[in-house]
Design an enzyme around this catalytic site. Structure first.
Site, short mmCIF file in Angstrom:
data_model
loop_
_atom_site.label_atom_id
_atom_site.label_comp_id
_atom_site.label_asym_id
_atom_site.label_seq_id
_atom_site.Cartn_x
_atom_site.Cartn_y
_atom_site.Cartn_z
N ARG A 1 0.83 -1.21 0.00
CA ARG A 1 0.00 0.00 0.00
C ARG A 1 0.87 1.26 0.00
O ARG A 1 0.52 2.27 -0.62
CB ARG A 1 -0.92 -0.02 1.22
N HIS B 1 -6.08 -5.52 -3.70
CA HIS B 1 -7.03 -5.68 -2.59
C HIS B 1 -7.41 -7.13 -2.35
O HIS B 1 -8.33 -7.40 -1.58
CB HIS B 1 -8.28 -4.83 -2.84
N HIS C 1 0.49 4.51 -2.57
CA HIS C 1 0.27 5.86 -2.06
C HIS C 1 1.45 6.77 -2.37
O HIS C 1 1.27 7.99 -2.49
CB HIS C 1 -0.02 5.81 -0.56
N ASN D 1 -3.91 8.89 4.04
CA ASN D 1 -2.66 8.26 4.50
C ASN D 1 -2.62 8.01 6.00
O ASN D 1 -1.62 7.48 6.51
CB ASN D 1 -1.47 9.14 4.12
#
Length: 329
Positions: free
Chosen positions: A68, A198, A72, A100
């Site tokens: 992740r 995911h 990001h 975040n």
């Protein structure tokens, strides 16, 4: 090539070597290519893999957390490790952006960077550490591996407003998602393949509550039993901070179960379920990935390389940070 990227079997669940279609591409004026550190830090990939393997063996949830971080980071002004910077009196960190707030895995990146600084000081960028660690995160959970073009540099500043603006929302519809990904040069197939990340990890209730109660504005495309189970999660375990797995079937196995969940109307986030249910090419691609794990693995790896090539602005000051949490001076 580091051992972490070696093919071990024909099964897609074992690491799968994906060659970069563009072995040399630019990021902030710097060329990225496989083997960038072969002379300057020949053990770099092995060091990253050793730390990741050690951490994931005892804390499997660190794998999706590190993966992740890469997403990001790259969606905020390109893959430049800005997401790792701490706030200072002169700069607000990307970590302060609402999307975040729940990021984790920073300590893992710190440990990798510390070992690399001992082995080859001032050579391997934090941005490349995240790229390599995310590849190993996937392969250590049974997913594919791929050759990672390297040579990124680290940002000397953060951009918290960009984090709020460019990261896809968990409440986004299909049009919004397509626009967010297109901004970074990622097409519809890239988006559907990358969403397969995911298949591992969790989300907080505040990000899926609207879908479970049917007020996300996207209708009621949801399995009723699934919605009820997730509502109980929100009520019973900490409200907005209650976490649920994206994939109940195999939450820490990198497979294609995520797409089967979408077909069953059991996507956790509104932005997950947006990929399936409206007919057309998106439904077809989700069905393909749900049945063909090897196709998903190939497309995911290719899209990860493409996402990893997202360049920071050409005029942005960069360096190789010695500590991933702060600039060098």
């Amino acid at each position: 090539m580091a051992s972490s990227a070696k093919s071990k079997s024909s099964s897609w669940l074992a690491p799968l070597i994906i060659s970069c279609a563009l072995l040399a591409c630019t990021a902030n004026g710097h060329f990225l290519y496989v083997g960038y550190y072969d002379r300057s830090c020949p053990n770099a990939e092995d060091i990253v893999h050793f730390v990741m393997a050690s951490k994931v063996a005892t804390q499997p949830a660190m794998a999706p957390a590190v993966l992740r971080l890469f997403f990001h980071d790259c969606f905020i002004n390109g893959c430049d490790a800005s997401v790792l910077l701490d706030s200072t009196s002169h700069m607000e960190s990307d970590k302060a952006a609402e999307p975040n707030e729940s990021l984790a895995g920073f300590d893992v990146i710190d440990e990798i960077k510390s070992r690399l600084e001992s082995a080859c000081p001032g050579v391997v960028s934090c941005a490349d550490v995240i790229a390599l660690a995310s590849r190993d995160a996937v392969s250590l959970l049974g997913g594919p591996a791929w050759n990672v073009p390297l040579g990124r540099k680290d940002a000397r500043t953060a951009n918290v407003s960009a984090a709020d603006a460019y990261l896809p929302s968990p409440h986004a519809n299909l049009t919004e998602l397509l626009n967010k990904f297109a901004t970074h040069g990622l097409d519809a197939q890239d988006m559907v393949a990358l969403s397969g990340a995911h298949t591992v990890g969790t989300a907080r209730c505040q990000n899926y509550r609207a879908r479970m109660y049917g007020y996300d504005g996207e209708g009621n495309i949801i399995d009723p039993a699934f919605a009820e189970a997730r509502r109980r999660t929100c009520h019973a375990v900490g409200g907005d901070d209650a976490v649920a797995p994206f994939d109940e079937e195999s939450p820490l196995r990198f497979d294609n179960a995520y797409y089967r969940d979408l077909i069953a109307r059991r996507g956790l986030l509104t932005s997950d379920q947006a990929l399936y249910g409206c007919g057309g090419p998106f439904d077809n691609l989700v069905r393909t990935y749900s049945k063909d794990g090897e196709r998903f693995a190939r497309d995911f790896a290719t899209a990860m390389v493409k996402m990893g090539n997202i360049s920071p602005p050409s005029d942005m000051p960069v360096e190789v940070r010695l500590n991933c949490r702060r600039i060098n001076y």
